[in-house]
Design an enzyme around this catalytic site. Structure first.
Site, PDB file in Angstrom:
ATOM      1  N   LYS A  80      43.938 -18.494  -2.607  1.00 21.31           N
ATOM      2  CA  LYS A  80      42.776 -18.162  -2.720  1.00 21.31           C
ATOM      3  C   LYS A  80      42.048 -17.915  -1.267  1.00 21.31           C
ATOM      4  O   LYS A  80      42.266 -18.514  -0.443  1.00 21.31           O
ATOM      5  CB  LYS A  80      41.836 -19.690  -3.201  1.00 21.31           C
ATOM      6  CG  LYS A  80      40.176 -19.230  -2.918  1.00 21.31           C
ATOM      7  CD  LYS A  80      39.728 -20.823  -3.654  1.00 21.31           C
ATOM      8  CE  LYS A  80      38.213 -20.883  -3.125  1.00 21.31           C
ATOM      9  NZ  LYS A  80      37.232 -21.896  -3.930  1.00 21.31           N
TER      10      LYS A  80
ATOM     11  N   LYS B 257      38.617 -17.673   0.623  1.00 22.88           N
ATOM     12  CA  LYS B 257      37.055 -17.772   0.880  1.00 22.88           C
ATOM     13  C   LYS B 257      36.661 -16.208   1.315  1.00 22.88           C
ATOM     14  O   LYS B 257      36.844 -15.931   2.277  1.00 22.88           O
ATOM     15  CB  LYS B 257      36.825 -18.802   1.667  1.00 22.88           C
ATOM     16  CG  LYS B 257      35.471 -18.996   1.977  1.00 22.88           C
ATOM     17  CD  LYS B 257      34.540 -19.254   0.724  1.00 22.88           C
ATOM     18  CE  LYS B 257      34.937 -20.777   0.399  1.00 22.88           C
ATOM     19  NZ  LYS B 257      34.171 -21.123  -1.002  1.00 22.88           N
TER      20      LYS B 257
ATOM     21  N   ASN C 111      31.414 -17.234  -2.309  1.00 28.53           N
ATOM     22  CA  ASN C 111      30.194 -18.087  -2.338  1.00 28.53           C
ATOM     23  C   ASN C 111      28.924 -17.355  -2.530  1.00 28.53           C
ATOM     24  O   ASN C 111      27.933 -17.260  -1.984  1.00 28.53           O
ATOM     25  CB  ASN C 111      30.004 -18.857  -0.769  1.00 28.53           C
ATOM     26  CG  ASN C 111      31.088 -20.054  -0.890  1.00 28.53           C
ATOM     27  OD1 ASN C 111      31.739 -20.226  -1.632  1.00 28.53           O
ATOM     28  ND2 ASN C 111      30.771 -20.776   0.293  1.00 28.53           N
TER      29      ASN C 111
ATOM     30  N   ASN D 203      31.682 -22.924  -9.152  1.00 27.08           N
ATOM     31  CA  ASN D 203      31.205 -24.147  -8.822  1.00 27.08           C
ATOM     32  C   ASN D 203      29.832 -24.373  -8.099  1.00 27.08           C
ATOM     33  O   ASN D 203      29.355 -25.284  -7.579  1.00 27.08           O
ATOM     34  CB  ASN D 203      32.366 -25.262  -7.900  1.00 27.08           C
ATOM     35  CG  ASN D 203      32.509 -24.147  -6.593  1.00 27.08           C
ATOM     36  OD1 ASN D 203      32.921 -23.422  -6.517  1.00 27.08           O
ATOM     37  ND2 ASN D 203      31.794 -24.674  -5.542  1.00 27.08           N
TER      38      ASN D 203
ATOM     39  N   HIS E 175      37.365 -27.807  -7.541  1.00 26.29           N
ATOM     40  CA  HIS E 175      36.910 -27.516  -6.167  1.00 26.29           C
ATOM     41  C   HIS E 175      37.128 -28.450  -5.191  1.00 26.29           C
ATOM     42  O   HIS E 175      37.351 -29.611  -5.315  1.00 26.29           O
ATOM     43  CB  HIS E 175      35.374 -27.479  -6.349  1.00 26.29           C
ATOM     44  CG  HIS E 175      34.537 -27.251  -5.167  1.00 26.29           C
ATOM     45  ND1 HIS E 175      33.934 -28.559  -4.587  1.00 26.29           N
ATOM     46  CD2 HIS E 175      34.071 -26.495  -4.295  1.00 26.29           C
ATOM     47  CE1 HIS E 175      33.161 -28.169  -3.537  1.00 26.29           C
ATOM     48  NE2 HIS E 175      33.458 -26.893  -3.423  1.00 26.29           N
TER      49      HIS E 175
ATOM     50  N   ASN F 188      35.950 -29.784  -0.874  1.00 26.80           N
ATOM     51  CA  ASN F 188      35.351 -29.715   0.394  1.00 26.80           C
ATOM     52  C   ASN F 188      36.395 -29.966   1.432  1.00 26.80           C
ATOM     53  O   ASN F 188      37.411 -30.322   1.328  1.00 26.80           O
ATOM     54  CB  ASN F 188      34.030 -30.667   0.624  1.00 26.80           C
ATOM     55  CG  ASN F 188      32.826 -29.936   0.033  1.00 26.80           C
ATOM     56  OD1 ASN F 188      32.616 -28.720   0.281  1.00 26.80           O
ATOM     57  ND2 ASN F 188      31.949 -30.765  -0.623  1.00 26.80           N
TER      58      ASN F 188
END
Lengths: 442, 442
Positions: B202, B204, B235, B286, B337, B339
């Site tokens: 993945k 970002k 995002n 998400n 997901h 953090n």
């Protein structure tokens, strides 16, 4: 904690001649008791559907159960679902045979398609009872904790014939009598409320012509007052137009209208018809929604606003906690269905309800129709107060099986001759040799 | 098993200068460690969001936690949800203050509305760890049993600046270097795969102009071959038309396209645009789906075909098992997901994934970006093999906290000066004093 034995005990219990659109209850209702024994000698138990078919289905799961850790439930389900316990497709079904009736039954929990879910559910409940007894916590705590201290149930009224449950040496006096008109149902309601304290009332309809059942519900409302929630469930006996007529005639009198007509399309048509007539009574179902697979279309269709869950055929206690969250997410109500059952099923329902915050309706129970002489728990019948069962706080389900009572149940099963439920055949036998189950009938 | 103490430890860990559409990761990421101590001296632990806000939120729950039985979780949730831990409405928020940043953050898990769910989730995980340790079973067994023996994760690539994590006496060498073009991301991918064995990747995104990010993904596909599933997650940095252009340019190259644009309407527009262009790549989210309340519209809109769950802000491990069943019921995929986190959160994710059959995608994890020097588990870093973590079979989460390491994390928190996450401020501080988070940007 390894499971070292699985004991299956088919039992029969006396059942009064209750009527529904499916026919007539036979003098005996059948159940199966599952016991799982751990390597350290503890036993967990569950009660499920009875007769030869469910018994054989559970027996087929034995290789997946014995030797497995009691906590290892997700893989038990995978094994059962994958390859184990579907009934052989070439098995000859039939009345009095070893499998399922030939009818395309919409009786929930009696479809051949439900088999893996039903087998797993019984094993899961017994495993959770075993785990609870092993670690010293009640089943509700294994599900996430208790949200209520007592679980309310609804009085479950039936049109019925006279005559006691059981036959031969098990013959029991009929303590309820015939109930085939509004006045007799009102008397039945008053008596059942006096005995159990129920604070909501459900009538199994679909037996008399709709206008008689409307009259029965209006008589109940008059007799019990406007604060007692009422429900009627004709087991899909009405066409959609008839259901709209009945619903409109009962506008404002019902907490919900249960399974007025077959199928989700019909249910949606009835719900729209009621709303168009200015009646916001929600429809509830346990026949057009009997599994998770039915839920998306049930929600999309708008025809089911309350789902009547039943852990016995939805796949166990955890499955219903999932269903609860799903229902809350979509603004769908959650209630609980019952078949004829003894205290062990009742306690599983109580623990589940205790741990399911979304279950805000009083649950169904046939328990008042069963007889203390048939109970298989050490402490006898489960008690009700104010229409509710106090949630047991002991380990597991909070009860132990009475071995002697269980043996008597098994003897009753051996003697009674029934090997599956067939309300239609019973109706032909006792009422009308030409009677057929026709859904919808009116 | 009564809980007699709740210990809260705010910690900080070094974090590399990773970029996203929200800004720049600060040199320290913040976490909170929750420990629940039972009357018999056992301890259960959980890791959750960090900083002053989450710490104060958890502290407000203390009266509902201490004295409660560890199994009594449903009522703990009721208490928290009802009245306990919503941040005071008159609390002055602000950068460097005690509460939440003033921005209307769509950073999942950092919204003030999530507070009760986040507080409960951390307490639930710690309670399940405690229960598991008390009864001698792994957490996955408390959730219903394990369906897999190892849990796959995805490589999580970031555009990044050069420079190590931490500052002052915690300064760490930057082992990864700057990555601001396709070639550097390919190198980052190869290196991370070599170290961890990840089998899906993945990126970002939302950092470089879309055409550069398309080039990055195509370079990854060329370098890694067609069998490695790829994902990009900007995002919500793109408008719907831009997202459709990117998606179309990457047609056939992505396992799923994650949060290309803000909001469910935008997501639905993008999904329709891709389908109209003959591209069946599912959208995942998400940010437009962050709680059960978002799910019905997400499903109706058709704009979310994979939900990225996160037990830290959805309300705990059991909540995600409910979400899994819900997703399967509606044919929606389930992924996970993350953090920035340490091994304690990772293990909770692993137990949850082990017990959630519907979680069929490799989960996100920031774990490779964290440093072994910051790990707080007795046995140090959790190990990966083949991109997966082997599910621990010991009691609880299968790990113990290292008290000395935890104390060092707390000292780091005290020294670092950060009290909330503010990637936007960090970007202004180090990159561009006029930088603003703009979503969508392109």
């Amino acid at each position: 904690m390894k499971i070292v034995d699985m004991r299956l005990t088919p039992i029969a219990m006396a059942d009064p001649p209750l009527l529904s659109s499916y026919g007539l209850h036979a003098p005996y209702a059948l159940r199966t008791i599952v016991e799982l024994v751990s390597e350290d000698g503890l036993t967990g138990a569950a009660e499920t559907h009875g007769g030869a078919g469910p018994l054989a289905d559970l027996e087929r799961a034995r290789p997946h159960v014995v030797g497995r850790d009691a906590f290892d439930l997700a893989r038990l389900w995978s094994a059962i679902e994958r390859d184990a316990v579907r009934p052989p497709v070439d098995e000859v079904p039939g009345e009095g045979g070893l499998a399922y009736p030939t009818q395309t039954y919409t009786l929930p929990g009696e479809s051949r398609l439900d088999v893996p879910l039903r087998v797993y559910a019984a094993l899961e409940v017994a495993a959770l009872d075993l785990i609870g007894k092993s670690v010293g916590v009640p089943v509700y705590d294994l599900l996430g904790g208790r949200v209520r201290d007592e679980v309310p149930f609804s009085a479950y009224l039936f049109y019925k014939r006279a005559g006691g449950g059981g036959a031969g040496q098990d013959a029991r006096a009929d303590r309820w009598g015939e109930a085939l008109d509004p006045g007799a149902i009102v008397e039945q309601a008053k008596r059942m409320i006096a005995m159990y304290g129920f604070q909501s009332v459900k009538l199994k309809g679909g037996v008399l012509p709709p206008e008689r059942e409307i009259a029965t519900m209006l008589a109940l409302r008059d007799a019990l007052g406007p604060t007692v929630p009422l429900r009627i469930d004709p087991n899909a006996a009405w066409t959609a137009p008839t259901a709209i007529q009945v619903g409109t005639a009962l506008a404002g009198a019902l907490e919900y209208l249960e399974d007025p007509t077959p199928g989700l399309d019909g249910m949606a048509r009835v719900q729209r018809g009621l709303l168009d007539a200015g009646d916001d009574t929600p429809l509830a179902s346990n026949t057009s929604v009997t599994s998770f697979a039915d839920v998306p279309e049930a929600i999309r269709s708008g025809g089911v606003r309350v789902i009547l869950s039943d852990h016995h055929y939805w796949g166990g206690l955890r499955a219903i906690t999932h269903l609860g969250r799903l229902c809350a997410t979509f603004g769908i109500g959650l209630s609980m269905h019952s078949n004829s059952h003894l205290g062990l099923s009742l306690l599983a329902m109580v623990h589940l309800a205790a741990a399911t915050p979304e279950l805000t309706f009083a649950s169904d129970t046939h328990y008042p129709w069963q007889d203390g002489a048939d109970e298989i728990l050490v402490n006898g019948r489960v008690e009700f107060a104010g229409g509710a069962v106090r949630v047991p706080t002991g380990p597991g389900l909070g009860a132990e099986l009475d071995g002697d009572a269980l043996a008597r149940g098994r003897e009753r099963y051996e003697r009674c001759g029934y090997r599956n439920r067939d309300d239609e055949a019973e109706m032909r036998r006792h009422v009308d040799p030409a009677w057929r189950r026709v859904v919808p009938r009116w």
